[in-house]
Motif scaffolding. Structure first.
Motif, PDB file in Angstrom:
ATOM      1  N   GLU A 143       0.829  -1.201   0.000  1.00 15.71           N
ATOM      2  CA  GLU A 143       0.000   0.000   0.000  1.00 15.71           C
ATOM      3  C   GLU A 143       0.865   1.253   0.000  1.00 15.71           C
ATOM      4  OE1 GLU A 143      -2.650  -0.289   3.292  1.00 15.71           O
ATOM      5  OE2 GLU A 143      -3.663  -2.042   2.484  1.00 15.71           O
ATOM      6  N   VAL A 144       1.973   1.235   0.744  1.00 19.71           N
ATOM      7  CA  VAL A 144       2.877   2.383   0.787  1.00 19.71           C
ATOM      8  C   VAL A 144       3.472   2.620  -0.594  1.00 19.71           C
ATOM      9  CG1 VAL A 144       5.091   3.178   1.724  1.00 19.71           C
ATOM     10  CG2 VAL A 144       3.379   2.197   3.238  1.00 19.71           C
ATOM     11  N   ASP A 145       3.862   1.542  -1.282  1.00 12.49           N
ATOM     12  CA  ASP A 145       4.405   1.673  -2.629  1.00 12.49           C
ATOM     13  C   ASP A 145       3.368   2.272  -3.578  1.00 12.49           C
ATOM     14  OD1 ASP A 145       6.742   0.581  -1.725  1.00 12.49           O
ATOM     15  OD2 ASP A 145       6.308  -1.453  -2.479  1.00 12.49           O
ATOM     16  N   GLU A 146       2.113   1.806  -3.465  1.00 16.99           N
ATOM     17  CA  GLU A 146       1.057   2.330  -4.330  1.00 16.99           C
ATOM     18  C   GLU A 146       0.805   3.811  -4.060  1.00 16.99           C
ATOM     19  OE1 GLU A 146      -2.283  -0.172  -3.639  1.00 16.99           O
ATOM     20  OE2 GLU A 146      -1.343  -1.923  -4.575  1.00 16.99           O
ATOM     21  N   THR A 147       0.775   4.216  -2.785  1.00 12.37           N
ATOM     22  CA  THR A 147       0.542   5.627  -2.477  1.00 12.37           C
ATOM     23  C   THR A 147       1.726   6.478  -2.927  1.00 12.37           C
ATOM     24  OG1 THR A 147       1.394   5.272  -0.236  1.00 12.37           O
ATOM     25  CG2 THR A 147      -0.997   5.186  -0.534  1.00 12.37           C
ATOM     26  N   ALA A 148       2.932   5.933  -2.841  1.00  5.45           N
ATOM     27  CA  ALA A 148       4.099   6.682  -3.317  1.00  5.45           C
ATOM     28  C   ALA A 148       4.019   6.887  -4.820  1.00  5.45           C
ATOM     29  CB  ALA A 148       5.382   5.933  -2.954  1.00  5.45           C
ATOM     30  N   GLU A 149       3.571   5.867  -5.546  1.00  5.57           N
ATOM     31  CA  GLU A 149       3.410   6.012  -6.999  1.00  5.57           C
ATOM     32  C   GLU A 149       2.361   7.071  -7.319  1.00  5.57           C
ATOM     33  OE1 GLU A 149       2.577   2.259  -8.794  1.00  5.57           O
ATOM     34  OE2 GLU A 149       4.390   1.332  -7.994  1.00  5.57           O
ATOM     35  N   LYS A 150       1.253   7.072  -6.577  1.00  4.96           N
ATOM     36  CA  LYS A 150       0.214   8.071  -6.808  1.00  4.96           C
ATOM     37  C   LYS A 150       0.741   9.478  -6.556  1.00  4.96           C
ATOM     38  CE  LYS A 150      -3.726   5.115  -5.785  1.00  4.96           C
ATOM     39  NZ  LYS A 150      -4.824   4.837  -4.850  1.00  4.96           N
ATOM     40  N   LYS A 151       1.533   9.641  -5.483  1.00  2.00           N
ATOM     41  CA  LYS A 151       2.098  10.958  -5.182  1.00  2.00           C
ATOM     42  C   LYS A 151       3.054  11.393  -6.279  1.00  2.00           C
ATOM     43  CE  LYS A 151       1.708  10.764  -0.182  1.00  2.00           C
ATOM     44  NZ  LYS A 151       2.420  10.683   1.094  1.00  2.00           N
ATOM     45  N   ASN A 152       3.836  10.450  -6.804  1.00  2.93           N
ATOM     46  CA  ASN A 152       4.750  10.781  -7.898  1.00  2.93           C
ATOM     47  C   ASN A 152       3.975  11.225  -9.125  1.00  2.93           C
ATOM     48  OD1 ASN A 152       7.005  10.214  -6.393  1.00  2.93           O
ATOM     49  ND2 ASN A 152       7.200   8.105  -7.140  1.00  2.93           N
ATOM     50  N   LYS A 154       0.992  12.602  -9.160  1.00  2.00           N
ATOM     51  CA  LYS A 154       0.428  13.919  -8.871  1.00  2.00           C
ATOM     52  C   LYS A 154       1.497  15.003  -8.967  1.00  2.00           C
ATOM     53  CE  LYS A 154      -3.400  12.510  -5.929  1.00  2.00           C
ATOM     54  NZ  LYS A 154      -3.972  12.571  -4.582  1.00  2.00           N
TER      55      LYS A 154
END
Length: 177
Positions: A143-152, A154
């Protein structure tokens, strides 16, 4: 005092309280019904969110119940499902327990949860801890990896938009001269 009279002993305050041998229940300062509801809600929240932040005493009290629910989930029978529902009283939590959490722990023989101490709460200095699934660390990392990808994603969009805005302000400044 007259001869033959005895003086009552007041120094031993604990003489009137019976000892709590073989009394395992953690009472948490609540009635039995309130305690059952509290622990059931804690386990349902643990099933739903994979990790809960609570006081250390509540985490220690909820842990055995969570372990028993996973054991019921691993059995997978209709009777086990109904028993879990009788304790938890939430259909969605029981469904997630039997469909997702129990199969994940099929090869593990007990020890499904972990308590991570976090220190003391600021307001009342109560010891606080995380209660989480042992195998949920893998899920949390994903989940942390997925949220980091989303932030990147954005931040890239914001960079593109801000670079477009800079070009427009440069053109407006050049036109004003």
């Amino acid at each position: 005092m007259a001869r033959g009279q005895t003086v009552p002993v007041t120094s031993n305050r604990h003489a009137c309280k019976p000892m709590r041998h073989q009394k395992k229940t953690i009472k948490l300062g609540r009635t039995s019904e309130h305690r059952k509801a509290l622990l059931a809600n804690q386990v349902c929240s643990l099933i739903e969110h994979q990790r809960i932040r609570t006081t250390l005493a509540k985490a220690k009290a909820a842990r055995p119940l969570a372990e028993k629910m996973v054991t019921l989930g691993k059995k997978g029978s209709l009777h086990a499902r109904r028993t879990a529902f009788a304790v938890l009283r939430q259909k969605d939590a029981v469904k997630k327990l039997f469909d997702e959490i129990a199969p994940r722990t099929a090869d593990r023989q007990g020890g499904y949860t972990r308590i991570v101490r976090l220190g003391q709460r600021k307001s009342d200095a109560a010891p606080v801890a995380y209660l989480e699934w042992v195998d949920a660390a893998i899920l949390v990392d994903q989940e942390v990896d997925e949220t980091a990808e989303k932030k990147n994603r954005k931040s890239k969009k914001e960079d593109e938009q801000s670079s477009g805005a800079e070009k427009k302000t440069k053109k407006a400044a050049a036109a004003a001269k």
